[in-house]
Design an enzyme around this catalytic site. Structure first.
Site, short mmCIF file in Angstrom:
data_model
loop_
_atom_site.label_atom_id
_atom_site.label_comp_id
_atom_site.label_asym_id
_atom_site.label_seq_id
_atom_site.Cartn_x
_atom_site.Cartn_y
_atom_site.Cartn_z
N ARG A 80 0.84 -1.21 0.00
CA ARG A 80 0.00 0.00 0.00
C ARG A 80 0.87 1.26 0.00
NH1 ARG A 80 -4.53 0.44 4.51
NH2 ARG A 80 -2.72 1.02 5.77
N LYS A 183 -2.75 6.62 1.13
CA LYS A 183 -2.58 7.07 2.52
C LYS A 183 -1.61 8.25 2.51
CE LYS A 183 -2.24 4.87 7.05
NZ LYS A 183 -3.47 5.44 7.60
N GLU A 219 -15.85 7.12 4.63
CA GLU A 219 -15.05 6.52 5.69
C GLU A 219 -15.43 7.12 7.04
OE1 GLU A 219 -11.29 4.87 5.23
OE2 GLU A 219 -10.82 6.16 3.54
#
Ligand code: PLP
Ligand code: COI
Length: 339
Positions: A80, A183, A219
């Site tokens: 990720r 992220k 989210e």
């Protein structure tokens, strides 16, 4: 082992002994360096400071009853981080460098890994940023990859006790075709105003809604959202959501428990149909949600009528943390030991 009040640790920064760093310069990653300084020296024109070239990861190391230190699905975090790097045109740290860095930093800070049974863990924060100078809006030529650690307790002070969260439509965390699935620091900067306001208004977090139609759940602050309806584990799917490794694991556990798993857009309307809802992530683990208040309409959705987490969330929480802390068989091969 250092003497800390392990059972009462907040999710906060605590100085540890060492961190590790590697710099990408002249087209290659340098040898991993060990540092005991909490500071980094960085060029004033670094792209991280001006143009937000920055990404991070979050993972935890857990101590089992046997005293062995366990890392959970680290390869997923390595990949990720590469995806985040790719998303904002940063140099991707090779998986081998990521692996060397995380194992090394844990070994160097073993005395900060919380004892088994305290509910705490050693949080790892891998960080990647453009350290080279640019004044025009361009990706940097130089990058810094580093990892520091800090022992932590639960992200929400409530721990596994249910929290209240707030739907806010006047702030977007991210946008379609934006950087929500990465992220990167900018997403968190964009979430701060809504988050602090929610906190002041008595909520643990914001439930962000899609920025286009203002209809679908995005989210739950720094965590993914899930709902339980009958024998179904349902979690939102959209291009703006960070693919949570915890959520992925919960989907696999739910399927293993004989549940149906649905990953699809989830509307605010559907909140009325769930028996249990929760937020999940490395920091949040599973945070059961007892109340969701829509800030615009005043509408409230209530769960956990007896004040406790629901049975499915509880079972998922026990299985997930059971594997992480080594109390349950690691049947999916999620654990790597740090010797
Ligand atoms: N969503 C956001 C925005 C996050 O910051 C995090 C934390 O990492 C998560 C979801 C949960 O992801 P993971 O389970 O991989 O920690
Ligand atoms: C995590 O769960 O690891 C996170 O990164 C969430 C947050 C503290 C940003």
């Amino acid at each position: 082992m250092i003497n800390l009040d392990w059972g009462k640790l907040p999710f906060g920064y605590q100085k540890t002994d060492y961190n590790v760093r590697s710099y990408f310069r002249n087209g290659e990653w340098g040898k991993l360096e060990i540092s005991s300084s909490e500071y980094i020296s960085i060029h004033m024109a670094a792209t991280a400071l001006h143009y937000g070239q920055e990404a991070f990861e979050g993972m935890k190391a857990y101590k089992g009853l046997d005293g062995r230190i366990r890392l959970f699905r680290w390869m997923e975090n390595a990949r990720r981080m590469q995806s985040s790097a790719h998303g904002i045109m940063m140099q991707e740290p090779p998986v081998e460098l990521f692996e060397e860095a995380i194992f090394k930093v844990i070994q160097l800070n073993k005395r900060f890994v919380p004892p088994h049974g305290t509910g705490a863990a050693l949080y790892l924060r891998p960080l990647l940023f453009g350290s080279g100078p640019k004044v025009g809006v361009k990706p940097a030529d130089e990058y810094c990859f580093m990892v520091f650690v800090t022992p932590v307790g639960p992200y929400f002070k409530e721990g596994f006790s249910p929290v209240s969260i707030q739907i806010a439509r006047d702030y977007d965390r991210t946008a379609p075709k934006g950087t929500g699935q990465y992220k990167v620091g900018g997403n968190y900067a964009a979430s701060l105003r809504a988050g602090e306001r929610a906190f002041k208004e008595g909520f643990a977090s914001v439930l962000f809604i899609d920025s286009k139609e203002k209809k679908y759940i995005d989210e739950a602050g720094p965590a993914n959202f899930f709902g339980i309806k009958g024998n179904k584990y349902i979690t939102p799917l959209s291009e703006t959501i960070l693919p949570s490794i915890t959520n992925k694991s919960l989907m696999e556990l739910a399927a293993d428990m004989g549940m149906e798993v649905e990953r699809r857009p989830v509307s605010v309307e559907e909140l009325a149909e769930f028996e249990e809802v929760g937020a999940c992530g490395t920091a949040a683990v599973i945070s059961p949600i007892k109340r969701i208040v829509d800030r615009d309409t005043g509408r409230e959705f209530s769960y956990c009528k007896d004040g406790k987490a629901g049975p499915v969330s509880t079972k998922l929480y026990k299985r997930l943390t059971g594997i992480q802390y080594g109390d349950e068989e690691d049947k999916f091969n999620w654990i790597s030991f740090v010797e």
